[in-house]
Design a protein around this motif. Structure first.
Motif, PDB file in Angstrom:
ATOM      1  N   LEU A  65      12.208  37.303 -17.051  1.00  0.00           N
ATOM      2  CA  LEU A  65      11.562  35.988 -16.208  1.00  0.00           C
ATOM      3  C   LEU A  65      10.246  36.148 -16.253  1.00  0.00           C
ATOM      4  O   LEU A  65       9.398  34.922 -16.466  1.00  0.00           O
ATOM      5  CB  LEU A  65      11.877  36.335 -14.575  1.00  0.00           C
ATOM      6  N   LEU A  66       9.551  37.163 -16.321  1.00  0.00           N
ATOM      7  CA  LEU A  66       8.096  37.483 -16.467  1.00  0.00           C
ATOM      8  C   LEU A  66       7.294  37.189 -17.663  1.00  0.00           C
ATOM      9  O   LEU A  66       6.582  36.717 -17.834  1.00  0.00           O
ATOM     10  CB  LEU A  66       7.831  38.887 -16.081  1.00  0.00           C
ATOM     11  N   SER A  67       8.219  37.288 -18.875  1.00  0.00           N
ATOM     12  CA  SER A  67       7.803  36.782 -20.021  1.00  0.00           C
ATOM     13  C   SER A  67       8.063  35.378 -20.154  1.00  0.00           C
ATOM     14  O   SER A  67       7.416  34.895 -21.172  1.00  0.00           O
ATOM     15  CB  SER A  67       8.465  37.832 -21.221  1.00  0.00           C
ATOM     16  N   SER A  68       8.928  34.914 -19.683  1.00  0.00           N
ATOM     17  CA  SER A  68       9.292  33.376 -20.028  1.00  0.00           C
ATOM     18  C   SER A  68       8.608  32.619 -19.238  1.00  0.00           C
ATOM     19  O   SER A  68       8.593  31.372 -19.478  1.00  0.00           O
ATOM     20  CB  SER A  68      10.907  33.207 -19.780  1.00  0.00           C
ATOM     21  N   TYR A  69       8.258  33.047 -18.120  1.00  0.00           N
ATOM     22  CA  TYR A  69       7.509  32.155 -16.705  1.00  0.00           C
ATOM     23  C   TYR A  69       6.129  32.748 -16.699  1.00  0.00           C
ATOM     24  O   TYR A  69       6.015  33.383 -15.523  1.00  0.00           O
ATOM     25  CB  TYR A  69       8.240  31.999 -15.836  1.00  0.00           C
ATOM     26  N   PRO A  70       5.118  32.314 -17.373  1.00  0.00           N
ATOM     27  CA  PRO A  70       3.738  32.880 -17.138  1.00  0.00           C
ATOM     28  C   PRO A  70       3.283  32.426 -15.453  1.00  0.00           C
ATOM     29  O   PRO A  70       3.683  31.231 -15.155  1.00  0.00           O
ATOM     30  CB  PRO A  70       2.974  32.306 -18.142  1.00  0.00           C
ATOM     31  N   LEU A 122      20.332  29.471 -13.595  1.00  0.00           N
ATOM     32  CA  LEU A 122      19.932  28.446 -12.751  1.00  0.00           C
ATOM     33  C   LEU A 122      18.620  28.027 -12.876  1.00  0.00           C
ATOM     34  O   LEU A 122      18.155  26.679 -12.944  1.00  0.00           O
ATOM     35  CB  LEU A 122      20.404  28.538 -11.308  1.00  0.00           C
ATOM     36  N   LEU A 123      17.721  28.835 -12.726  1.00  0.00           N
ATOM     37  CA  LEU A 123      16.291  28.538 -12.796  1.00  0.00           C
ATOM     38  C   LEU A 123      15.905  28.094 -14.158  1.00  0.00           C
ATOM     39  O   LEU A 123      14.959  26.947 -14.449  1.00  0.00           O
ATOM     40  CB  LEU A 123      15.385  29.877 -12.696  1.00  0.00           C
ATOM     41  N   CYS A 124      16.636  28.461 -15.427  1.00  0.00           N
ATOM     42  CA  CYS A 124      16.322  28.034 -16.486  1.00  0.00           C
ATOM     43  C   CYS A 124      16.562  26.730 -16.796  1.00  0.00           C
ATOM     44  O   CYS A 124      16.034  26.029 -17.538  1.00  0.00           O
ATOM     45  CB  CYS A 124      16.909  29.016 -17.633  1.00  0.00           C
ATOM     46  N   LEU A 125      18.043  26.422 -16.174  1.00  0.00           N
ATOM     47  CA  LEU A 125      18.676  25.063 -16.450  1.00  0.00           C
ATOM     48  C   LEU A 125      17.683  24.088 -15.459  1.00  0.00           C
ATOM     49  O   LEU A 125      17.758  23.016 -15.801  1.00  0.00           O
ATOM     50  CB  LEU A 125      20.017  24.982 -16.029  1.00  0.00           C
ATOM     51  N   TRP A 128      13.831  24.841 -10.860  1.00  0.00           N
ATOM     52  CA  TRP A 128      13.887  24.974  -9.358  1.00  0.00           C
ATOM     53  C   TRP A 128      13.394  26.261  -8.968  1.00  0.00           C
ATOM     54  O   TRP A 128      14.194  27.260  -8.683  1.00  0.00           O
ATOM     55  CB  TRP A 128      14.974  24.519  -8.866  1.00  0.00           C
ATOM     56  N   GLU A 129      12.329  26.707  -8.762  1.00  0.00           N
ATOM     57  CA  GLU A 129      11.630  28.063  -8.140  1.00  0.00           C
ATOM     58  C   GLU A 129      12.033  28.463  -6.879  1.00  0.00           C
ATOM     59  O   GLU A 129      11.681  29.403  -6.530  1.00  0.00           O
ATOM     60  CB  GLU A 129      10.117  28.009  -8.634  1.00  0.00           C
ATOM     61  N   ALA A 130      12.371  27.447  -6.169  1.00  0.00           N
ATOM     62  CA  ALA A 130      12.831  27.485  -4.764  1.00  0.00           C
ATOM     63  C   ALA A 130      14.030  28.496  -4.632  1.00  0.00           C
ATOM     64  O   ALA A 130      14.352  29.423  -3.524  1.00  0.00           O
ATOM     65  CB  ALA A 130      13.015  26.281  -4.133  1.00  0.00           C
ATOM     66  N   LEU A 131      14.705  28.628  -5.702  1.00  0.00           N
ATOM     67  CA  LEU A 131      15.828  29.531  -5.901  1.00  0.00           C
ATOM     68  C   LEU A 131      15.385  30.960  -5.696  1.00  0.00           C
ATOM     69  O   LEU A 131      16.226  31.918  -5.183  1.00  0.00           O
ATOM     70  CB  LEU A 131      16.605  29.360  -7.187  1.00  0.00           C
ATOM     71  N   ILE A 132      13.978  31.290  -6.094  1.00  0.00           N
ATOM     72  CA  ILE A 132      13.750  32.719  -6.113  1.00  0.00           C
ATOM     73  C   ILE A 132      13.640  33.187  -4.666  1.00  0.00           C
ATOM     74  O   ILE A 132      14.142  34.253  -4.234  1.00  0.00           O
ATOM     75  CB  ILE A 132      12.423  32.901  -6.923  1.00  0.00           C
TER      76      ILE A 132
END
Length: 173
Positions: A65-70, A122-125, A128-132
């Motif tokens: 996640l940290l590497s894929s979503y700056p 789900l985040l990738c697809l 929707w960051e509200a999932l976190i």
């Protein structure tokens, strides 16, 4: 498919198949536990090993996640800390309180594990960051429920929830 293979798929731009393969791999973990109990193949050793592997798996998810979503850590730092640090801290607390690594099969723990392992696909697809924060809330409350159960004297890992009866030693006077 091993985790590095899924990362390879993502690296080459196959974002769709990577989360699907990840979900399939995660489901094998759920099915393994589900089949082990009725077939009497469950053991305390396997439960501990599963907990350790799940925590290693979650660290890999966090690194992805940290590497894929700056900027994800700056936007959701507290939620990520609860989501990924909470289970590790819980294991430490359970060890300090009981000298055992206790992983309860509460429904909240099952929901938290499902959210923990399913939310990045789900985040990738969906993006929707509200999932976190949602997943972090469920995982955090689940760990709190388990600590309360331990503090009440509970150690039955098959208890359905923290309000399950806790057996107390009976003393004759």
């Amino acid at each position: 498919m091993p985790f590095p293979s899924r990362l390879l798929l993502l690296g080459y731009g196959y974002a769709g198949p990577a989360p699907v393969l990840y979900l399939i791999a995660s489901m094998t973990d759920l099915v393994d536990g589900w089949l082990a109990r009725p077939t009497k193949r469950a053991s305390e050793y396997r439960a501990r090993l599963d907990a350790i592997v799940d925590n290693i798996f979650s660290v890999a998810i966090l690194l992805f996640l940290l590497s894929s979503y700056p900027g994800l850590a700056s936007r959701h730092g507290v939620a990520l800390a609860v989501l990924f640090g909470g289970p590790v801290i819980y294991l430490l607390v359970s060890w300090l309180l009981t000298r055992r690594l206790l992983m309860f099969h509460f429904w909240s723990a099952k929901a938290g594990a499902l959210l923990l392992f399913a939310f990045w696909p789900l985040l990738c697809l969906t993006e929707w960051e509200a999932l976190i924060p949602l997943a972090a809330t469920v995982v955090g409350l689940s760990r709190l429920e388990q600590v309360i159960f331990i503090l009440r004297g509970g150690v039955d890992q098959d208890a359905p929830h923290m309000f399950a009866a806790v057996e107390r030693p009976h003393f004759r006077g």
